[in-house]
Design a protein around this motif. Structure first.
Motif, PDB file in Angstrom:
ATOM      1  N   ILE A 167      -7.680  12.308 -60.071  1.00 25.34           N
ATOM      2  CA  ILE A 167      -9.057  12.399 -60.575  1.00 25.34           C
ATOM      3  C   ILE A 167      -9.512  13.851 -60.624  1.00 25.34           C
ATOM      4  N   SER A 168     -10.589  14.061 -61.330  1.00 23.81           N
ATOM      5  CA  SER A 168     -11.392  15.269 -61.210  1.00 23.81           C
ATOM      6  C   SER A 168     -12.812  14.770 -60.991  1.00 23.81           C
ATOM      7  N   ALA A 169     -13.258  14.786 -59.736  1.00 27.55           N
ATOM      8  CA  ALA A 169     -14.609  14.301 -59.429  1.00 27.55           C
ATOM      9  C   ALA A 169     -15.659  15.138 -60.143  1.00 27.55           C
ATOM     10  N   LEU A 170     -15.398  16.427 -60.272  1.00 26.74           N
ATOM     11  CA  LEU A 170     -16.349  17.320 -60.925  1.00 26.74           C
ATOM     12  C   LEU A 170     -16.557  16.944 -62.385  1.00 26.74           C
ATOM     13  N   ARG A 171     -15.485  16.677 -63.093  1.00 25.91           N
ATOM     14  CA  ARG A 171     -15.568  16.329 -64.518  1.00 25.91           C
ATOM     15  C   ARG A 171     -15.707  14.825 -64.758  1.00 25.91           C
ATOM     16  N   GLY A 172     -15.429  14.033 -63.734  1.00 22.59           N
ATOM     17  CA  GLY A 172     -15.520  12.582 -63.879  1.00 22.59           C
ATOM     18  C   GLY A 172     -14.246  11.946 -64.402  1.00 22.59           C
ATOM     19  N   GLU A 173     -13.196  12.728 -64.565  1.00 15.94           N
ATOM     20  CA  GLU A 173     -11.945  12.203 -65.107  1.00 15.94           C
ATOM     21  C   GLU A 173     -11.256  11.309 -64.071  1.00 15.94           C
ATOM     22  N   GLY A 174     -10.981  10.074 -64.446  1.00 13.67           N
ATOM     23  CA  GLY A 174     -10.299   9.131 -63.566  1.00 13.67           C
ATOM     24  C   GLY A 174     -11.208   8.410 -62.577  1.00 13.67           C
ATOM     25  N   VAL A 175     -12.474   8.782 -62.518  1.00 12.15           N
ATOM     26  CA  VAL A 175     -13.387   8.193 -61.526  1.00 12.15           C
ATOM     27  C   VAL A 175     -13.657   6.724 -61.833  1.00 12.15           C
ATOM     28  N   LYS A 176     -13.912   6.398 -63.076  1.00 13.92           N
ATOM     29  CA  LYS A 176     -14.179   5.009 -63.440  1.00 13.92           C
ATOM     30  C   LYS A 176     -12.954   4.131 -63.197  1.00 13.92           C
ATOM     31  N   GLU A 177     -11.784   4.619 -63.514  1.00  9.33           N
ATOM     32  CA  GLU A 177     -10.547   3.862 -63.284  1.00  9.33           C
ATOM     33  C   GLU A 177     -10.345   3.605 -61.792  1.00  9.33           C
TER      34      GLU A 177
END
Length: 198
Positions: A167-177
């Motif tokens: 994930i990248s919590a900062l960018r939101g990448e992978g957070v929803k998954e």
């Protein structure tokens, strides 16, 4: 009569809620993850990244994903605060362990910390989601490398649901998954550790 009717209505409108611990070493991105989750699932109501400061103690957030209500506990990761984590284990339904993928100097400490968590009797059987955070950075370890380092604790995970996700919590990448994976496992594990009724 009023009190009886009120009691019945309260009982009928109570909902199931799962407590999820967000743990990891200091500066791993736990609070950023919490705020990103709140932003995604609570109509943008979250702190902006420039207002996030290191957690001293805990932060608590509530989100709902597909009618699954989660109470998220972001607990400080400084060494002195880690000794208090076990106080939360018996009441939690899952653990999200956040790893700073750029902190190569402390990756072994990170692994040892997770091993201590999953070996504790109060965490037995609950899902563990490990998030390899900061994957947006050029200096981050690859997820496969992180998995290799953490493979040594696989025996302590037993038959419980566990997964490593980038994930990248900062960018939101992978957070929803990551949140989707977690809610499915919470529902699947509810016979073992039933949700709270609120």
């Amino acid at each position: 009569m009023y009190h009886l009717a009120r009691g019945i209505i309260q009982e009928l409108t109570r909902r199931e809620e799962y407590s999820v611990l967000i743990l990891g070493l200091d500066n791993a991105g736990k609070t950023t993850l919490l705020e990103k989750l709140k932003g995604i699932y609570n109509e943008g109501r979250s702190l902006s990244s420039d207002k996030i400061v290191p957690t001293v103690g805990q932060n608590v957030g509530h989100i709902t994903i597909n009618n699954t209500h989660l109470k998220l506990w972001d607990v400080g990761g400084q060494h002195a605060l880690r000794t208090l984590w076990h106080e939360y284990y018996a009441e939690c339904h899952a653990i999200v362990f956040v790893v700073d993928s750029t902190d190569r100097a402390r990756i072994e400490e990170c692994r040892d910390t997770l091993q201590t968590i999953v070996a504790h009797e109060d965490t037995e059987g609950i899902p563990v989601l490990m998030l390899a955070n900061k994957q947006d950075r050029d200096d981050s370890l690859e997820v496969e490398d992180i998995k290799e380092i953490f493979n040594r604790i696989a025996e302590h995970l037993g038959a419980r649901d566990s997964r490593v996700l980038p994930i990248s919590a900062l960018r939101g990448e992978g957070v929803k998954e990551a949140a989707d994976w977690l809610t499915i496992r919470l529902e699947r594990n509810k016979q073992y550790r039933p949700p709270d009724r609120r």
